[in-house]
Design an enzyme around this catalytic site. Structure first.
Site, PDB file in Angstrom:
ATOM      1  N   TYR A  51       0.814  -1.218   0.000  1.00  0.00           N
ATOM      2  CA  TYR A  51       0.000   0.000   0.000  1.00  0.00           C
ATOM      3  C   TYR A  51       0.851   1.274   0.000  1.00  0.00           C
ATOM      4  O   TYR A  51       0.361   2.337   0.380  1.00  0.00           O
ATOM      5  CB  TYR A  51      -0.947  -0.005   1.202  1.00  0.00           C
ATOM      6  CG  TYR A  51      -2.196  -0.849   1.004  1.00  0.00           C
ATOM      7  CD1 TYR A  51      -3.108  -0.560  -0.008  1.00  0.00           C
ATOM      8  CD2 TYR A  51      -2.473  -1.930   1.843  1.00  0.00           C
ATOM      9  CE1 TYR A  51      -4.252  -1.323  -0.193  1.00  0.00           C
ATOM     10  CE2 TYR A  51      -3.624  -2.700   1.662  1.00  0.00           C
ATOM     11  CZ  TYR A  51      -4.508  -2.389   0.643  1.00  0.00           C
ATOM     12  OH  TYR A  51      -5.650  -3.142   0.462  1.00  0.00           O
ATOM     13  N   ASN A 114     -13.203  -3.528   4.236  1.00  0.00           N
ATOM     14  CA  ASN A 114     -14.160  -3.627   3.128  1.00  0.00           C
ATOM     15  C   ASN A 114     -13.985  -4.907   2.305  1.00  0.00           C
ATOM     16  O   ASN A 114     -14.297  -4.952   1.118  1.00  0.00           O
ATOM     17  CB  ASN A 114     -14.108  -2.363   2.272  1.00  0.00           C
ATOM     18  CG  ASN A 114     -12.733  -2.124   1.667  1.00  0.00           C
ATOM     19  OD1 ASN A 114     -11.823  -2.925   1.832  1.00  0.00           O
ATOM     20  ND2 ASN A 114     -12.597  -1.020   0.948  1.00  0.00           N
ATOM     21  N   HIS A 117      -9.797  -6.522  -2.033  1.00  0.00           N
ATOM     22  CA  HIS A 117      -8.953  -5.592  -2.801  1.00  0.00           C
ATOM     23  C   HIS A 117      -8.978  -6.033  -4.253  1.00  0.00           C
ATOM     24  O   HIS A 117      -8.997  -7.223  -4.551  1.00  0.00           O
ATOM     25  CB  HIS A 117      -7.493  -5.640  -2.316  1.00  0.00           C
ATOM     26  CG  HIS A 117      -6.541  -5.000  -3.296  1.00  0.00           C
ATOM     27  ND1 HIS A 117      -6.297  -3.654  -3.299  1.00  0.00           N
ATOM     28  CD2 HIS A 117      -5.840  -5.525  -4.343  1.00  0.00           C
ATOM     29  CE1 HIS A 117      -5.460  -3.368  -4.300  1.00  0.00           C
ATOM     30  NE2 HIS A 117      -5.162  -4.493  -4.940  1.00  0.00           N
ATOM     31  N   GLU A 128       1.175  -5.860  -8.845  1.00  0.00           N
ATOM     32  CA  GLU A 128       0.635  -6.529  -7.658  1.00  0.00           C
ATOM     33  C   GLU A 128       0.701  -8.049  -7.792  1.00  0.00           C
ATOM     34  O   GLU A 128       1.017  -8.750  -6.820  1.00  0.00           O
ATOM     35  CB  GLU A 128      -0.799  -6.046  -7.409  1.00  0.00           C
ATOM     36  CG  GLU A 128      -0.848  -4.577  -6.987  1.00  0.00           C
ATOM     37  CD  GLU A 128      -2.245  -4.009  -6.867  1.00  0.00           C
ATOM     38  OE1 GLU A 128      -2.367  -2.801  -6.572  1.00  0.00           O
ATOM     39  OE2 GLU A 128      -3.233  -4.755  -7.062  1.00  0.00           O
TER      40      GLU A 128
HETATM   41  P1  ADP Z   1      -9.825   0.632  -3.267  1.00  0.00           P
HETATM   42  O1  ADP Z   1      -9.486  -0.552  -2.376  1.00  0.00           O
HETATM   43  O2  ADP Z   1     -11.293   0.691  -3.578  1.00  0.00           O
HETATM   44  O3  ADP Z   1      -8.963   0.705  -4.505  1.00  0.00           O
HETATM   45  P2  ADP Z   1      -8.191   2.792  -2.207  1.00  0.00           P
HETATM   46  O4  ADP Z   1      -7.112   2.311  -3.105  1.00  0.00           O
HETATM   47  O5  ADP Z   1      -8.566   4.241  -2.277  1.00  0.00           O
HETATM   48  O6  ADP Z   1      -9.543   1.955  -2.418  1.00  0.00           O
HETATM   49  O7  ADP Z   1      -7.807   2.497  -0.691  1.00  0.00           O
HETATM   50  C1  ADP Z   1      -7.162   1.301  -0.353  1.00  0.00           C
HETATM   51  C2  ADP Z   1      -7.809   0.756   0.909  1.00  0.00           C
HETATM   52  O8  ADP Z   1      -7.587   1.665   1.979  1.00  0.00           O
HETATM   53  C3  ADP Z   1      -9.340   0.623   0.849  1.00  0.00           C
HETATM   54  O9  ADP Z   1      -9.787  -0.543   0.198  1.00  0.00           O
HETATM   55  C4  ADP Z   1      -9.710   0.634   2.319  1.00  0.00           C
HETATM   56  O10 ADP Z   1      -9.424  -0.623   2.942  1.00  0.00           O
HETATM   57  C5  ADP Z   1      -8.718   1.682   2.860  1.00  0.00           C
HETATM   58  N1  ADP Z   1      -9.285   3.029   2.859  1.00  0.00           N
HETATM   59  C6  ADP Z   1      -9.513   3.827   1.779  1.00  0.00           C
HETATM   60  N2  ADP Z   1     -10.031   5.013   2.146  1.00  0.00           N
HETATM   61  C7  ADP Z   1     -10.141   4.976   3.503  1.00  0.00           C
HETATM   62  C8  ADP Z   1     -10.604   5.900   4.493  1.00  0.00           C
HETATM   63  N3  ADP Z   1     -11.075   7.102   4.152  1.00  0.00           N
HETATM   64  N4  ADP Z   1     -10.565   5.512   5.789  1.00  0.00           N
HETATM   65  C9  ADP Z   1     -10.095   4.296   6.148  1.00  0.00           C
HETATM   66  N5  ADP Z   1      -9.624   3.382   5.265  1.00  0.00           N
HETATM   67  C10 ADP Z   1      -9.665   3.700   3.959  1.00  0.00           C
HETATM   68 MG    MG Z   2      -6.916   0.979  -4.663  1.00  0.00          MG
END
Ligand code: ADP
Ligand code: MG
Length: 140
Positions: A51, A114, A117, A128
């Site tokens: 990340y 959530n 990924h 990845e």
């Molecule tokens: P995605 O997984 O939909 O691609 P992102 O790449 O923006 O989303 O973010 C990576 C992960 O970081 C998200 O899946 C979630 O687990 C976490 N995350 C993203 N935004 C937030 C937030 N505002 N607060 C807490 N955790 C977050």
């Molecule tokens: Mg992402």
């Protein structure tokens, strides 16, 4: 449509609730094939590197703590338009905004926890996948 490969993780909130089969059924029902799969417990270093693009975000530290809080399933999904299709099946990052019938709408606990990924672009999918799998581990 081009056959693509994308990288997927079933996150710790989902493994804890024994949801790996239910989540993978969504991918398979949509025509994606699981062509590589491993259950691992990520180290802090792996999570931080995976990340790294988010390292300046306020949620970065908590996200890495969450991703190392239990086992995850890392996998490669293959199929037509797999990168966008996987994102569509997962739904929006925040389950409150996710469409009905998506994984995140149905299973996510919060915007952080959530459940899944998915890579967001062909370049990131390649990076990845290579981070967790050697070519010989992927059997299409
Ligand atoms: P995605 O997984 O939909 O691609 P992102 O790449 O923006 O989303 O973010 C990576 C992960 O970081 C998200 O899946 C979630 O687990 C976490 N995350 C993203 N935004 C937030 C937030 N505002 N607060 C807490 N955790 C977050
Ligand atoms: Mg992402």
């Amino acid at each position: 449509m081009a056959v693509e490969r994308t990288f997927s993780i079933i996150k710790p909130d989902a493994t804890r609730r024994n949801l790996t089969g239910k989540i993978n059924a969504r991918f398979e029902e949509a025509g994606l094939r699981i062509v590589a799969q491993r259950r691992i417990w990520m180290t802090r270093q792996q999570a931080e590197q995976f990340y790294a693009v988010h390292k300046e975000r306020p949620f970065f530290k908590d996200l890495c703590t969450f991703m190392t809080s239990g086992p995850v399933v890392v996998q490669v999904l293959e199929g037509d338009n797999a990168i966008a299709k996987n994102r569509e099946i997962m739904g929006a990052t925040n389950p409150a905004n996710a469409a009905p019938g998506t994984i995140r709408k149905d299973f996510a606990e919060s915007i952080e926890a959530n459940s899944a990924h998915g890579s967001d672009s062909p370049d990131n999918a390649a990076i990845e996948i290579a981070y967790f799998f050697a070519g010989a581990d992927i059997v299409g």
